[in-house]
Motif scaffolding. Structure first.
Motif, mmCIF file in Angstrom:
data_model
loop_
_atom_site.group_PDB
_atom_site.id
_atom_site.type_symbol
_atom_site.label_atom_id
_atom_site.label_comp_id
_atom_site.label_asym_id
_atom_site.label_seq_id
_atom_site.Cartn_x
_atom_site.Cartn_y
_atom_site.Cartn_z
ATOM 1 N N SER A 554 0.819 -1.218 0.000
ATOM 2 C CA SER A 554 0.000 0.000 0.000
ATOM 3 C C SER A 554 0.847 1.260 0.000
ATOM 4 O O SER A 554 0.376 2.320 -0.425
ATOM 5 N N ARG A 557 1.693 2.113 -3.941
ATOM 6 C CA ARG A 557 0.684 1.918 -4.985
ATOM 7 C C ARG A 557 0.722 3.023 -6.026
ATOM 8 O O ARG A 557 0.231 2.856 -7.140
ATOM 9 N N SER A 558 1.294 4.202 -5.674
ATOM 10 C CA SER A 558 1.371 5.304 -6.626
ATOM 11 C C SER A 558 2.709 5.374 -7.343
ATOM 12 O O SER A 558 2.989 6.368 -8.026
ATOM 13 N N HIS A 576 0.327 0.058 -10.478
ATOM 14 C CA HIS A 576 -0.491 -0.694 -9.525
ATOM 15 C C HIS A 576 -1.788 -1.201 -10.163
ATOM 16 O O HIS A 576 -2.103 -2.399 -10.100
ATOM 17 N N ASP A 577 -2.552 -0.304 -10.776
ATOM 18 C CA ASP A 577 -3.846 -0.704 -11.326
ATOM 19 C C ASP A 577 -3.683 -1.722 -12.446
ATOM 20 O O ASP A 577 -4.478 -2.670 -12.563
ATOM 21 N N TRP A 590 -1.143 -8.710 -3.082
ATOM 22 C CA TRP A 590 -2.026 -7.636 -2.619
ATOM 23 C C TRP A 590 -3.191 -8.208 -1.807
ATOM 24 O O TRP A 590 -3.501 -7.725 -0.719
ATOM 25 N N VAL A 604 -5.578 -2.102 2.053
ATOM 26 C CA VAL A 604 -6.094 -0.952 1.341
ATOM 27 C C VAL A 604 -6.973 -0.040 2.171
ATOM 28 O O VAL A 604 -6.845 1.178 2.089
ATOM 29 N N THR A 610 -1.744 4.598 2.430
ATOM 30 C CA THR A 610 -2.018 4.923 1.031
ATOM 31 C C THR A 610 -1.613 6.364 0.741
ATOM 32 O O THR A 610 -0.972 6.675 -0.255
#
Length: 622
Positions: A554, A557-558, A576-577, A590, A604, A610
């Protein structure tokens, strides 16, 4: 009291002492280390030998005086004064030569210690950082401090002691044979019997010494575990188990050592008794009295045997401790030499400077032992101003891959380039101006706070130090210390883990390296410290190229790119996505973290990690 293993026989002691201190084939590591001061040590040995021989002369003179007195020559005072003068002058010579030998040996040893520590410091400074990490500080400390100190004991003390106990008995025995060969032979008997008994006591000593070292090593390891792990045991209500391994190790050592002592007690005690001065004196007095009463020798002739006879077997009384010191010195020399022989980081023959800060890994493989690859065929690009995160299960090679960038190790195959230049062609000073790192295990110097921050830029001003400390969110804590930025760390003042981490971030900010390696700096921080550390990392990441080892997904994630490592290979990479949509290994990791902590500690739903992860990314873009 520290247990001392029984020493080997006197013959072995003599051989090892001669090997350690003279030209009679000393061990090559010892000879090599002592080479710079070998001449002065040889002179000290010579002076000590003269002192030992001169120390026997007064006893010989006294025996001669006794002989003349018993012969009725006392009235002839002029005949005694030369012997008195000889005794006094010999005693004075022994004192002067012994003092000079000790002073010379200590001065030579002092120079040797300085030379060795300088050599070790220079050599350690050129070792690969990964090699130092593998060895740990304990081995380096042992070589620089303990082993050099053991060599001091050998060269400055034991060497001269061995010369004395071997030289004086030789002159003594030679003189006694000129007085009466029969009683001289009797005076040798305790020495020979002592050698025989010690030899029997030390049968199989090599294997026992190996077990002795292993047993003491187990105690040391258990003691460290006990001291460092007791808090963990207590926190889980198992404090009574914290010391079990230590107790088992100490009891095992006690059982082993007691058994060893019992097996050698009778023979080693007998060996000590037969060379004891009182026993030797009695052994010489009884037959000597018989010789005198039978008219085979005069009473005056018996005097030198009573005075000097015990000195013939004297080496046996001190052989054990000297052997331990000799062996300790030899082992220390081997360890110091091994450290000095450790290959250093190869310096480039044709230095190259990077053109920019783009990092490329091409077909990179790495092995610690030369057999098993920890990394295999890794291709990776780290573009300037981007954040790249390394994720994967434990043992996948994340830390190893990250360690290649600051050149903690050199690749086994392939290349790692910075700005188009192979890392192996970039001088170390230039590389560390461009590549920095912030690790979980923070090392702070025993120095002032400002000096710790200035480590990468010693010339930095106070204003620059304070600016970086503010950016790292550690300035307020520093101002609370007794002397502020001048407070010396490592004495009465210590910092918490989170505070030390922020101080290391301030150090990295001041160094201003354009490429940074981060090893999950918040892994062991409490929530408050983690938030401050993440803010500091955001400032640190601004405008830099980051390679981040991520344990909590987490927090990254960016990131611009997330690289998944498995068994030393890159199996997935992307944002990440995109990785979640692919449904591969990253998705499994994850989901596992989400299921392990549904309340948000590692997953998350909690927005704090995050947001912190996003802060790093946003900071790097600012």
């Amino acid at each position: 009291m520290k247990s001392q293993p029984p020493g080997p026989g006197p013959a072995t002691a003599a051989e090892e002492a001669v090997g350690a201190g003279t030209s009679a084939a000393p061990p090559s590591p010892l000879r090599g280390l002592a080479e710079p001061v070998r001449g002065r040590l040889a002179l000290a040995v010579g002076l000590q030998a003269v002192a030992a021989l001169a120390g026997v002369v007064p006893f010989i003179a006294v025996s001669r005086i006794a002989e003349r007195l018993t012969e009725g020559s006392a009235a002839e005072g002029d005949a005694l004064w030369p012997l008195v003068a000889l005794a006094c002058s010999a005693g004075f010579a022994a004192l002067v030569c012994g003092t000079a030998a000790g002073a010379l040996a200590h001065l030579a040893d002092n120079d040797l210690q300085l030379t060795l520590r300088r050599r070790l410091a220079r050599h350690i400074g050129r070792l690969p950082l990964g090699r130092l990490t593998d060895r740990g500080t304990g081995e380096v400390k042992q070589a620089v401090q303990d082993d050099v100190s053991a060599l001091h004991t050998l060269f400055a003390h034991t060497l001269l002691d061995v010369v004395s106990v071997l030289t004086a008995p030789l002159l003594t025995l030679a003189y006694l044979f000129t007085v009466d060969w029969r009683l001289a032979l009797i005076s040798v008997a305790p020495l020979l019997l002592g050698v025989l008994l010690f030899g029997r006591a030390m049968a199989g000593a090599a294997a026992q010494m190996a077990e002795f070292g292993a047993a003491t090593g187990r105690i040391s390891a258990a003691a460290v575990e006990f001291a460092s792990g007791i808090a963990v045991f207590k926190s889980f209500g198992r404090g009574h188990r914290a010391h079990e391994r230590f107790v088992r190790a100490t009891e095992g050592f006690a059982d082993f050592f007691s058994g060893w002592v019992r097996s050698t007690l009778a023979t080693s005690t007998a060996a000590i008794l037969v060379v004891a001065p009182a026993v030797v004196l009695l052994l010489l007095a009884v037959p000597g009295a018989v010789f005198v009463t039978q008219g085979w020798m005069t009473g005056a002739a018996l005097v030198p045997f009573l005075l000097l006879g015990p000195a013939v077997a004297a080496p046996m009384g001190v052989v054990g401790p000297r052997i331990q010191q000799i062996r300790a010195g030899q082992a220390a020399a081997v360890r110091v030499t091994a450290l000095l022989d450790t290959p250093t980081l190869p310096e480039p023959t044709a230095p190259a400077l990077p053109d920019g800060h783009h990092v490329r890994l091409r077909a990179v493989s790495f092995s610690y032992d030369g057999n098993t690859d920890v990394l295999s065929g890794v291709d990776l690009d780290l573009a300037p101003g981007t954040v790249t995160a390394l994720v994967g299960p434990s043992g996948s090679g994340k830390s190893t891959l990250a360690s290649l960038l600051p050149r903690f190790h050199d690749v086994t195959a392939g290349t790692v380039t910075l700005g188009g230049a192979d890392l192996r062609d970039i001088p170390a000073t230039e590389l560390y101006r461009r590549v920095g790192f912030v690790l979980q295990d923070v090392r702070l110097l025993r120095a002032g706070v400002a000096d710790n921050i200035r480590l990468g830029r010693p010339e930095a001003t106070d204003e620059e130090v304070e600016r970086c400390a503010r950016a790292a969110r550690i300035h307020d804590r520093i101002t609370e210390l007794p002397d502020g930025y001048a407070t010396e760390l490592g004495t009465a003042v210590t910092l918490s883990g989170g505070e030390a981490q922020r101080l290391s971030i301030a150090r990295a900010l001041l160094a201003d390296a354009p490429v940074l390696v981060l090893d999950e700096a918040t892994a062991y921080a409490d929530p408050h410290s983690e938030a401050l550390i993440q803010d500091a990392l955001s400032a640190l990441a601004a405008g830099r190229t980051l390679l981040v080892i991520a344990h909590r997904l987490s927090t990254v994630r960016s990131a611009d790119r997330i690289v998944v490592l498995e068994d030393g290979r890159v199996t997935e990479q992307g944002r990440h996505d995109d990785l979640l949509a692919a449904g591969g290994r990253y998705t499994a990791l994850w989901d596992a973290q989400r299921n392990a902590d549904p309340d948000g500690a590692d997953g998350v739903p909690d927005q704090r990690p995050t947001r912190a992860g996003a802060d790093i990314r946003e900071g790097s873009a600012r």
